[in-house]
Design a protein around this motif. Sequence first.
Motif, PDB file in Angstrom:
ATOM      1  N   SER A  76       0.803  -1.222   0.000  1.00 51.86           N
ATOM      2  CA  SER A  76       0.000   0.000   0.000  1.00 51.86           C
ATOM      3  C   SER A  76       0.837   1.275   0.000  1.00 51.86           C
ATOM      4  N   GLY A  77       2.133   1.163  -0.245  1.00 53.08           N
ATOM      5  CA  GLY A  77       2.917   2.380  -0.384  1.00 53.08           C
ATOM      6  C   GLY A  77       3.953   2.576   0.695  1.00 53.08           C
ATOM      7  N   GLY A  78       4.250   1.589   1.494  1.00 50.13           N
ATOM      8  CA  GLY A  78       5.327   1.722   2.465  1.00 50.13           C
ATOM      9  C   GLY A  78       4.873   1.502   3.887  1.00 50.13           C
ATOM     10  N   VAL A  79       5.843   1.440   4.766  1.00 52.66           N
ATOM     11  CA  VAL A  79       5.575   1.281   6.189  1.00 52.66           C
ATOM     12  C   VAL A  79       5.119   2.633   6.717  1.00 52.66           C
ATOM     13  N   THR A  80       3.962   2.673   7.367  1.00 46.80           N
ATOM     14  CA  THR A  80       3.455   3.935   7.888  1.00 46.80           C
ATOM     15  C   THR A  80       4.351   4.436   9.013  1.00 46.80           C
ATOM     16  N   GLU A  81       4.332   5.733   9.224  1.00 48.67           N
ATOM     17  CA  GLU A  81       5.175   6.341  10.254  1.00 48.67           C
ATOM     18  C   GLU A  81       4.907   5.740  11.630  1.00 48.67           C
ATOM     19  N   SER A  82       3.664   5.487  11.961  1.00 49.06           N
ATOM     20  CA  SER A  82       3.329   4.941  13.281  1.00 49.06           C
ATOM     21  C   SER A  82       3.766   3.483  13.435  1.00 49.06           C
ATOM     22  N   ALA A  83       3.913   2.761  12.323  1.00 49.12           N
ATOM     23  CA  ALA A  83       4.317   1.353  12.373  1.00 49.12           C
ATOM     24  C   ALA A  83       5.826   1.168  12.332  1.00 49.12           C
ATOM     25  N   ARG A  84       6.571   2.220  12.055  1.00 41.15           N
ATOM     26  CA  ARG A  84       8.020   2.088  11.901  1.00 41.15           C
ATOM     27  C   ARG A  84       8.744   1.596  13.154  1.00 41.15           C
ATOM     28  N   PRO A  85       8.443   2.114  14.358  1.00 38.62           N
ATOM     29  CA  PRO A  85       9.162   1.592  15.537  1.00 38.62           C
ATOM     30  C   PRO A  85       8.989   0.083  15.723  1.00 38.62           C
ATOM     31  N   LEU A  86       7.798  -0.441  15.538  1.00 37.83           N
ATOM     32  CA  LEU A  86       7.574  -1.880  15.658  1.00 37.83           C
ATOM     33  C   LEU A  86       8.294  -2.638  14.550  1.00 37.83           C
TER      34      LEU A  86
END
Length: 113
Positions: A76-86
């Motif tokens: 869907s276009g990349g890892v979302t900013e909120s999902a990056r730490p995980l």
Amino acid sequence: MSLHATTTVEASADVSLRVPRGGTEDLTSGVAGVLDAVDAVSAVTVERVTSVRPGNTDIRVDADVTVVLELPAAASGGVTESARPLAVETQLTDGFGITQVNEVESVDPVGDA
């Protein structure tokens, strides 16, 4: 060359890991070596070692580090900013010798990401 889309990020984290005894000249190099062996990691800077607990075959270490690594990008276009730490935590704990990511302090895209 990877056939899967990835996002390159620079992340600062507090990690717990096991450094093999006798593998390097100093502890900081040992920490960097363990992290550099993670497939997704392309660069490592050890900011500081915060805890050392000698064991029989290894040294248990807590360290503050900065790593440049590839995160798998979702269709869907990349890892979302909120999902990056995980996602950073998942990539790092997949590495041999890394027991825990205690905290991911920041995750910033590298380049055009």
